[in-house]
Design an enzyme around this catalytic site. Structure first.
Site, PDB file in Angstrom:
ATOM      1  N   SER A 120       0.820  -1.389   0.004  1.00 52.07           N
ATOM      2  CA  SER A 120      -0.012   0.010   0.059  1.00 52.07           C
ATOM      3  C   SER A 120       0.846   1.248   0.060  1.00 52.07           C
ATOM      4  CB  SER A 120      -0.986  -0.122   1.231  1.00 52.07           C
ATOM      5  OG  SER A 120      -1.752  -1.139   1.088  1.00 52.07           O
ATOM      6  N   HIS A 179       0.347   4.607   4.301  1.00 50.23           N
ATOM      7  CA  HIS A 179      -0.447   5.081   2.984  1.00 50.23           C
ATOM      8  C   HIS A 179       0.260   6.838   2.881  1.00 50.23           C
ATOM      9  CE1 HIS A 179      -4.140   2.212   3.324  1.00 50.23           C
ATOM     10  NE2 HIS A 179      -2.815   1.761   3.111  1.00 50.23           N
TER      11      HIS A 179
END
Length: 209
Positions: A124, A176
């Site tokens: 991610s 993220h």
């Protein structure tokens, strides 16, 4: 104008295959595809601050190629495929791989710093880094103004949804955000390179429509 960027699309499929192979290794070690033990994930390179502090810095990179569930793998693979088809030819395969690894590393470092004692893994951070590259491109004059506005809305919505889910689900928003920030910075630095690459791609008569 939409440029079909199939030429130079090599690293993305290789990363997709590597992520799948690593998932299968974890599944074999655990004997199933749905419940992965903490021990097996740590053994195969998941990010865990206590072990990183003991000198196992390689976990910051190996964790980028591990996934915690099949759904985790599927979502990340779909995002990587879509973003890679556009960004890899625009950067070039070597630069794309370096950016992917750097953004993944930045995401792992952010997770290490802001989530001590938490096991984390997944692509991610690297994928949010690709979103950051895409944002840098959209904020430039590389993309036509009408498309820029439309794509910025779409990318903004995707990022907002993903980051919003991280407020309620066990999702590593630190990774993220670390990946996204590093992607934007790298994208802004690499804008001249991408402009040059785009001119060469267009001069090579890629299909336009």
């Amino acid at each position: 104008m939409i440029v079909k960027f199939q030429p130079g699309f090599r690293v993305t499929p290789a990363l997709l295959i590597l992520n799948l192979l690593m998932f299968l290794v974890v599944a074999v070690v655990n004997g199933n595809f749905s419940q992965f033990s903490t021990q097996s994930l740590l053994m195969l390179g998941a990010n865990y601050s206590n072990l990183v502090e003991q000198g196992q810095w390689w976990r910051l990179l190996t964790s980028v190629f591990l996934h915690l569930s099949l759904m985790h793998l599927v979502f990340n693979s779909a995002s990587l495929f879509v973003l890679g088809r556009f960004i890899e030819p625009l950067l070039g395969s070597t630069a794309f791989l370096l950016v992917y690894l750097l953004c993944g590393l930045a995401g792992s470092l952010a997770s290490y710093h802001f989530n001590p004692g938490i096991l984390s893994a997944g692509a991610s951070g690297a994928i949010f880094g690709l979103f950051g590259i895409f944002l840098a491109v959209l904020l430039s004059n590389i993309v036509r103004p009408d498309l820029r506005k439309e794509w910025l809305k779409s990318v903004g919505a995707v990022l907002a949804i993903n980051l919003g889910l991280g407020l309620f689900l066990p999702i590593d928003n630190s990774a993220h955000l670390g990946g996204l920030a590093s992607g934007v910075v790298l994208g802004l630095i690499l804008l001249p390179w991408m402009r040059s690459r785009l001119r060469r791609l267009l001069n090579n008569d890629l299909t336009l429509r």
